[in-house]
Design a protein around this motif. Structure first.
Motif, short mmCIF file in Angstrom:
data_model
loop_
_atom_site.label_atom_id
_atom_site.label_comp_id
_atom_site.label_asym_id
_atom_site.label_seq_id
_atom_site.Cartn_x
_atom_site.Cartn_y
_atom_site.Cartn_z
N GLY A 275 62.15 33.80 -13.05
CA GLY A 275 62.88 33.20 -14.16
C GLY A 275 62.33 33.60 -15.51
N MET A 276 61.00 33.60 -15.64
CA MET A 276 60.40 34.01 -16.91
C MET A 276 60.71 35.47 -17.22
SD MET A 276 56.67 32.14 -17.20
CE MET A 276 56.01 32.71 -15.63
N ALA A 277 60.59 36.35 -16.22
CA ALA A 277 60.84 37.78 -16.44
C ALA A 277 62.30 38.03 -16.79
CB ALA A 277 60.46 38.56 -15.18
N ALA A 278 63.22 37.38 -16.08
CA ALA A 278 64.65 37.57 -16.34
C ALA A 278 65.01 37.11 -17.75
CB ALA A 278 65.48 36.83 -15.30
N ALA A 279 64.52 35.93 -18.11
CA ALA A 279 64.85 35.37 -19.42
C ALA A 279 64.26 36.23 -20.54
CB ALA A 279 64.33 33.94 -19.52
N THR A 280 63.01 36.65 -20.38
CA THR A 280 62.36 37.46 -21.41
C THR A 280 63.07 38.80 -21.57
OG1 THR A 280 60.23 36.42 -20.89
CG2 THR A 280 60.18 38.48 -22.12
N GLU A 281 63.43 39.42 -20.47
CA GLU A 281 64.13 40.71 -20.52
C GLU A 281 65.49 40.57 -21.21
OE1 GLU A 281 63.87 44.36 -20.48
OE2 GLU A 281 62.68 43.81 -18.71
N ALA A 282 66.23 39.54 -20.86
CA ALA A 282 67.55 39.34 -21.44
C ALA A 282 67.46 39.01 -22.93
CB ALA A 282 68.29 38.24 -20.69
N ALA A 283 66.49 38.18 -23.30
CA ALA A 283 66.33 37.81 -24.70
C ALA A 283 65.91 39.02 -25.54
CB ALA A 283 65.29 36.70 -24.84
N LEU B 185 70.34 38.83 -25.91
CA LEU B 185 71.18 37.73 -25.41
C LEU B 185 70.61 36.39 -25.85
CD1 LEU B 185 71.95 38.80 -21.71
CD2 LEU B 185 73.30 39.22 -23.76
N GLU B 186 71.52 35.42 -26.01
CA GLU B 186 71.11 34.04 -26.28
C GLU B 186 70.88 33.36 -24.93
OE1 GLU B 186 72.50 30.09 -28.83
OE2 GLU B 186 73.92 31.74 -28.48
N VAL B 187 69.64 32.94 -24.69
CA VAL B 187 69.22 32.50 -23.36
C VAL B 187 68.76 31.05 -23.39
CG1 VAL B 187 67.66 32.96 -21.42
CG2 VAL B 187 68.50 34.87 -22.83
N LEU B 188 69.20 30.30 -22.39
CA LEU B 188 68.71 28.94 -22.14
C LEU B 188 68.03 28.93 -20.78
CD1 LEU B 188 68.54 25.82 -22.65
CD2 LEU B 188 70.77 25.66 -21.49
N VAL B 189 66.82 28.36 -20.71
CA VAL B 189 66.11 28.21 -19.44
C VAL B 189 65.94 26.73 -19.15
CG1 VAL B 189 63.96 28.65 -18.18
CG2 VAL B 189 64.89 30.39 -19.71
N GLY C 239 61.21 33.45 -28.00
CA GLY C 239 62.16 32.63 -28.75
C GLY C 239 63.28 32.05 -27.90
N ILE C 240 63.09 31.99 -26.61
CA ILE C 240 64.10 31.45 -25.69
C ILE C 240 64.20 29.94 -25.85
CG2 ILE C 240 64.56 31.07 -23.22
CD1 ILE C 240 63.12 33.82 -22.80
#
Length: 462
Positions: free
Chosen positions: A15-23, A27-31, A78-79
């Protein structure tokens, strides 16, 4: 209703890797994370443990310390990160309902990544519901979260890398580990042998496992291999564990019994949203059917990490990066060539990390006597206190699968909603009907997928 480009459920390595990569791609990301801090199970409480330093930080080793770098990058990205957020409904439209700090919220996202990881497989042996019997992973969670050790004479029983790891960590921390009882059958070594050449690519991990075994022996911990017929016994709490080895029955006096027969993917969300699944025979579990980028059969949903199949933390991290990159491509912020170029290093990392798994899966395949309890009095569904004998009786009365079993005996209808008992119930039904678990099927997971109060539901309606 708030809307995001990407919503990630879970903040473990995937989850951390996916969110960081997308951000990073824009992309605007919510975790949404059920825990109070990032890390998941494998890197649980890593920020606090690193801040405190000391014995626990040193004890958990370099593989755990790697999580600190992941968490730091995640924090710096900044997620929008929501802790203590329990997701209890996911729709194919991209709408997600969750409760955070007692407040119900709904959000929408163009893409969703489920990074919900794995769960310890239930080990329904006689006496496993006694106080003092728990999962080995639970003991590790206590160590990581609060530096708490089980008190008294401890025995660990089961199979798999985590069994040795937890035994080693507890012993190094000063706990009284008396014995490790391994359920791995001799035949498993022959089944695993053809996969050894591929596993050599992960030679450092193989050496680590051997070193842990040697370290346990240096601590004077008894290791007994090839055991069967495991039973926990006691009055108000567990006091003895009994097992068979080499045709002989042995009994040990204990205060704590830690059970472990591997981990299995957490498929509640993918089952709930009706993704296609496949049966993985070597480890006897279901996993969602995915493409090379983690996408499921449901358009808006992808899966990253151990929720897609058990491969470990490094593989989960690589899979998270790949899935995050693919989300950026699907949402138009990366070209296909850019996605593929950025993915090359993570493909290499994932192949290397995955090389050991085929051998481990055959070596530590769960034994049949654990999958299907022979003792009719053994509880299988803990929430509703349904025994193996009652399940078999329901089959004779016409229950054809786990969903019919709900009507007969309420299996899977308690607070865990089948998360703990699901595989054991299916295996027991399949054995009674003389068919495979794949033919028997699995629970239909209905919303809410986690227990919620009427007040929370009413707040959602408003």
């Amino acid at each position: 209703m708030p809307s995001f480009d990407l919503l990630v459920i879970g903040a473990g390595p995937a989850g951390m890797a996916a969110a960081t990569e997308a951000a990073t791609a824009g992309l605007e990301v919510l975790v949404l994370d059920e825990n109070a801090a990032p890390g998941g199970q494998i890197y649980r409480n890593v920020e606090a443990v690193a801040s405190d330093g000391g014995a626990v930080w040193d004890l958990l080793g370099d593989s755990y310390k790697h999580g600190m770098g992941l968490a730091a990058s995640f924090r710096d990205s900044g997620i929008d990160y929501r802790t203590d957020a329990m997701v209890w409904q996911v729709d194919a439209s991209g709408t997600v309902a969750f409760t955070a700090n007692g407040v119900v919220e709904t959000v929408t996202a163009k893409r969703i990544i489920a990074a919900t990881g794995a769960m310890e497989r239930a080990v329904p042996i006689p006496g496993w519901t006694l106080p003092g019997v728990m999962g080995a992973g639970a003991a590790q969670t206590l160590l990581k979260s609060a530096a708490i050790l089980p008190e008294g004479r401890i025995v660990l029983a089961g199979s798999g890398p985590l069994l040795l790891l937890v035994a080693h960590q507890l012993a190094e921390a000063g706990a009284n580990v008396a014995a490790v009882l391994e359920t791995t059958a001799t035949s498993n070594y022959f089944a695993a042998a053809p996969y050894l050449p591929r596993a050599i690519k992960s030679l450092s991990e193989l050496r680590r496992g051997l070193e842990m075994r040697r370290a346990l022996r240096r601590h004077g911990i008894k290791i007994v291999s090839g055991i069967e017929g495991l039973k926990a016994e006691g009055d108000q709490k567990v006091s003895t564990v009994t097992y068979e080895v080499g045709g002989q029955c042995e009994t040990l006096e204990i205060d704590i019994l830690l059970l472990h027969e591997g981990v299995v993917p957490n498929v509640q969300i993918t089952r709930h949203i009706r993704c296609d699944h496949e049966w993985y025979e070597p480890q006897r579990y279901w996993r969602p059917v995915l493409d090379a980028w983690g996408a499921t059969s449901v358009d808006c949903l992808a899966v990253a990490g151990d929720g897609a199949g058990i491969y470990g933390a490094k593989s989960a991290e690589a899979a998270g990066h790949l899935t995050g990159l693919d989300c950026a491509f699907r949402l138009g912020v990366l070209s296909e060539n850019e996605r593929n170029a950025k993915a090359k290093k993570w493909r290499i990392e994932k192949r290397k990390s995955d090389s050991l798994r085929p051998m481990l899966d055959r070596l530590f395949s769960p034994p049949g006597w654990v999958l299907v309890p022979a003792d009719d009095e053994t509880v299988v569904c803990r929430c509703e206190e349904v025994t193996a004998g009652e399940i078999r009786q329901c089959v004779t009365l016409g229950a054809m699968g786990p969903n019919q079993m709900k009507a007969f005996a309420r299996c899977g209808m308690g607070p865990c909603q089948g998360r703990i008992c699901g595989l054991s119930v299916v295996e027991t039904i399949a054995a009674a009907r003389g068919q495979s678990p794949e033919e028997t099927g699995y629970y239909r997971i209905r919303p809410p997928i986690k227990p919620v109060t009427l007040g929370e539901l009413a707040a959602l309606e408003n």
